[in-house]
Scaffold this motif. Structure first.
Motif, PDB file in Angstrom:
ATOM      1  N   VAL A 102       0.834  -1.205   0.000  1.00 24.88           N
ATOM      2  CA  VAL A 102       0.000   0.000   0.000  1.00 24.88           C
ATOM      3  C   VAL A 102       0.866   1.251   0.000  1.00 24.88           C
ATOM      4  O   VAL A 102       0.618   2.201  -0.759  1.00 24.88           O
ATOM      5  N   ILE A 103       1.904   1.270   0.837  1.00 23.97           N
ATOM      6  CA  ILE A 103       2.762   2.451   0.925  1.00 23.97           C
ATOM      7  C   ILE A 103       3.515   2.670  -0.389  1.00 23.97           C
ATOM      8  O   ILE A 103       3.593   3.798  -0.902  1.00 23.97           O
ATOM      9  N   VAL A 104       4.056   1.594  -0.965  1.00 21.86           N
ATOM     10  CA  VAL A 104       4.837   1.729  -2.196  1.00 21.86           C
ATOM     11  C   VAL A 104       3.946   2.155  -3.364  1.00 21.86           C
ATOM     12  O   VAL A 104       4.246   3.125  -4.081  1.00 21.86           O
ATOM     13  N   VAL A 105       2.834   1.438  -3.570  1.00 26.19           N
ATOM     14  CA  VAL A 105       1.947   1.754  -4.690  1.00 26.19           C
ATOM     15  C   VAL A 105       1.316   3.129  -4.502  1.00 26.19           C
ATOM     16  O   VAL A 105       1.189   3.910  -5.459  1.00 26.19           O
ATOM     17  N   GLY A 106       0.934   3.446  -3.269  1.00 29.98           N
ATOM     18  CA  GLY A 106       0.356   4.765  -3.013  1.00 29.98           C
ATOM     19  C   GLY A 106       1.317   5.890  -3.319  1.00 29.98           C
ATOM     20  O   GLY A 106       0.927   6.918  -3.886  1.00 29.98           O
ATOM     21  N   SER A 112       2.974  10.310  -9.521  1.00 27.26           N
ATOM     22  CA  SER A 112       2.692  10.195 -10.952  1.00 27.26           C
ATOM     23  C   SER A 112       1.192  10.271 -11.180  1.00 27.26           C
ATOM     24  O   SER A 112       0.517   9.238 -11.323  1.00 27.26           O
ATOM     25  N   PRO A 113       0.612  11.471 -11.176  1.00 25.73           N
ATOM     26  CA  PRO A 113      -0.844  11.605 -11.345  1.00 25.73           C
ATOM     27  C   PRO A 113      -1.355  10.983 -12.639  1.00 25.73           C
ATOM     28  O   PRO A 113      -2.444  10.412 -12.679  1.00 25.73           O
ATOM     29  N   ARG A 114      -0.570  11.091 -13.712  1.00 24.79           N
ATOM     30  CA  ARG A 114      -1.011  10.516 -14.987  1.00 24.79           C
ATOM     31  C   ARG A 114      -1.077   8.996 -14.891  1.00 24.79           C
ATOM     32  O   ARG A 114      -2.013   8.367 -15.384  1.00 24.79           O
ATOM     33  N   LEU A 115      -0.068   8.401 -14.252  1.00 26.80           N
ATOM     34  CA  LEU A 115      -0.093   6.948 -14.049  1.00 26.80           C
ATOM     35  C   LEU A 115      -1.256   6.548 -13.152  1.00 26.80           C
ATOM     36  O   LEU A 115      -1.877   5.497 -13.355  1.00 26.80           O
ATOM     37  N   ALA A 116      -1.583   7.376 -12.175  1.00 28.19           N
ATOM     38  CA  ALA A 116      -2.717   7.077 -11.297  1.00 28.19           C
ATOM     39  C   ALA A 116      -4.027   7.063 -12.068  1.00 28.19           C
ATOM     40  O   ALA A 116      -4.889   6.200 -11.848  1.00 28.19           O
ATOM     41  N   GLU A 117      -4.192   8.021 -12.982  1.00 29.47           N
ATOM     42  CA  GLU A 117      -5.415   8.048 -13.775  1.00 29.47           C
ATOM     43  C   GLU A 117      -5.511   6.829 -14.687  1.00 29.47           C
ATOM     44  O   GLU A 117      -6.602   6.330 -14.970  1.00 29.47           O
ATOM     45  N   ILE A 118      -4.361   6.333 -15.157  1.00 30.02           N
ATOM     46  CA  ILE A 118      -4.377   5.165 -16.035  1.00 30.02           C
ATOM     47  C   ILE A 118      -4.710   3.899 -15.259  1.00 30.02           C
ATOM     48  O   ILE A 118      -5.507   3.066 -15.713  1.00 30.02           O
ATOM     49  N   LEU A 119      -4.115   3.733 -14.092  1.00 30.89           N
ATOM     50  CA  LEU A 119      -4.232   2.474 -13.356  1.00 30.89           C
ATOM     51  C   LEU A 119      -5.432   2.404 -12.433  1.00 30.89           C
ATOM     52  O   LEU A 119      -5.825   1.303 -12.035  1.00 30.89           O
ATOM     53  N   GLU A 120      -6.000   3.538 -12.070  1.00 28.89           N
ATOM     54  CA  GLU A 120      -7.086   3.516 -11.086  1.00 28.89           C
ATOM     55  C   GLU A 120      -8.279   2.667 -11.523  1.00 28.89           C
ATOM     56  O   GLU A 120      -8.833   1.913 -10.707  1.00 28.89           O
ATOM     57  N   PHE A 159      -6.238  -4.099  -0.538  1.00 30.36           N
ATOM     58  CA  PHE A 159      -7.404  -3.381  -1.038  1.00 30.36           C
ATOM     59  C   PHE A 159      -8.237  -2.777   0.084  1.00 30.36           C
ATOM     60  O   PHE A 159      -8.969  -1.819  -0.143  1.00 30.36           O
ATOM     61  N   GLN A 160      -8.144  -3.328   1.295  1.00 28.76           N
ATOM     62  CA  GLN A 160      -8.850  -2.718   2.414  1.00 28.76           C
ATOM     63  C   GLN A 160      -8.206  -1.396   2.821  1.00 28.76           C
ATOM     64  O   GLN A 160      -8.872  -0.505   3.341  1.00 28.76           O
ATOM     65  N   MET A 161      -6.897  -1.273   2.595  1.00 30.21           N
ATOM     66  CA  MET A 161      -6.172  -0.099   3.072  1.00 30.21           C
ATOM     67  C   MET A 161      -5.787   0.865   1.961  1.00 30.21           C
ATOM     68  O   MET A 161      -5.437   2.009   2.247  1.00 30.21           O
ATOM     69  N   PHE A 162      -5.835   0.415   0.711  1.00 34.71           N
ATOM     70  CA  PHE A 162      -5.286   1.235  -0.369  1.00 34.71           C
ATOM     71  C   PHE A 162      -6.033   2.553  -0.529  1.00 34.71           C
ATOM     72  O   PHE A 162      -5.425   3.629  -0.498  1.00 34.71           O
TER      73      PHE A 162
END
Length: 253
Positions: A102-106, A112-120, A159-162
């Motif tokens: 969770v810490i690493v992926v978060g 990387s906001p653009r990567l966040a929009e792609i992967l969310e 997924f409970q904490m992400f």
């Protein structure tokens, strides 16, 4: 000549006199809550014991007295500790793995906001999957044993904490990030001095949901016996104890 009335002042560092009754009232309130909870639990168990075999067939609901007898037998021969320690070990490994993920992926998605929009959307799609449905898939990949338990537990905890962590850290004032950058801070400084100190607050906030779910997620994988590949992950059973998980089927002669 008028004189002013004497006012008794409270010494510095001394609590007002009305705090003692308030503390006593609060303590009594807490003990009252505990008493009501105990009364509800005791009433439920007594009603269950009385109804079993009389109103409802005890084959379907058993009895609290029989359950306690089985628990006492498991405690006596060490079977309960053997299985509980195995579950606790799997839950601990899975919880640590899920929290670190969770810490690493978060952090990666935060910087990387653009990567966040792609992967969310993909993260949301995986989140909606029933986690019990992934057990056969992970069993084919990892086999039956400790790795399977840790993987399922880590997935559930992640997924409970992400979302709690990700959106919580996004609410951190951007002025803190900008202030570190203005004084010449690097990305590492932003991560270690702003982002990382903020993340544990939201990670800890997700413990209330993730810890129970971590143990609940171990029920399907824990019900299967270990394989030879996972014997090093599995604790040794004490002498004269009976594992609570079903025994592996014997090979045909």
């Amino acid at each position: 000549m008028s004189t002013s009335p004497l006012v008794r002042s409270t010494p510095a560092g001394t609590a007002p006199s009305d705090t003692a009754p308030a503390a006593t009232t609060h303590r009594r309130f807490k003990w009252g809550i505990y008493g009501v909870r105990f009364a509800i639990l005791a009433g439920f168990l007594l009603a269950w014991e009385a109804a079993s075999g009389r109103i409802i067939d005890d084959f379907f609901v058993s009895r609290p007295s029989e359950i306690w007898q089985a628990w006492w037998e498991w405690l006596s021969d060490g079977a309960l500790w053997y299985n509980a320690s195995s579950t606790l070990r799997s839950a601990t490994f899975g919880f640590v793995a899920g929290s670190l993920a969770v810490i690493v992926v978060g952090y990666v998605l935060e910087v990387s906001p653009r990567l966040a929009e792609i992967l969310e959307p993909f993260i949301t799609a995986i989140y909606t999957l029933p986690k019990i449905a992934t057990v056969p898939l992970f069993a084919m990949w990892l086999g039956i044993g400790r790795p399977l338990q840790v993987a399922i537990c880590g997935l559930v905890v992640f997924f409970q904490m992400f979302y709690n962590t990700y959106y919580g850290v996004k609410d951190v004032p951007r002025e803190l990030f900008d202030a570190v950058k203005i004084i010449g801070g690097s990305r590492w400084d932003v991560a270690t001095k702003v982002w990382l100190p903020s993340a544990p607050v939201w990670v800890i906030a997700g413990l209330k949901l993730s810890v129970p779910q971590a143990f609940a997620s171990l029920s399907p994988p824990r019900s299967s016996p270990p394989t030879a590949a996972s014997v090093t992950w599995w604790p040794r059973a004490p002498a004269n104890s009976t594992p609570l998980a079903p025994s592996p089927p014997s090979s045909p002669s």
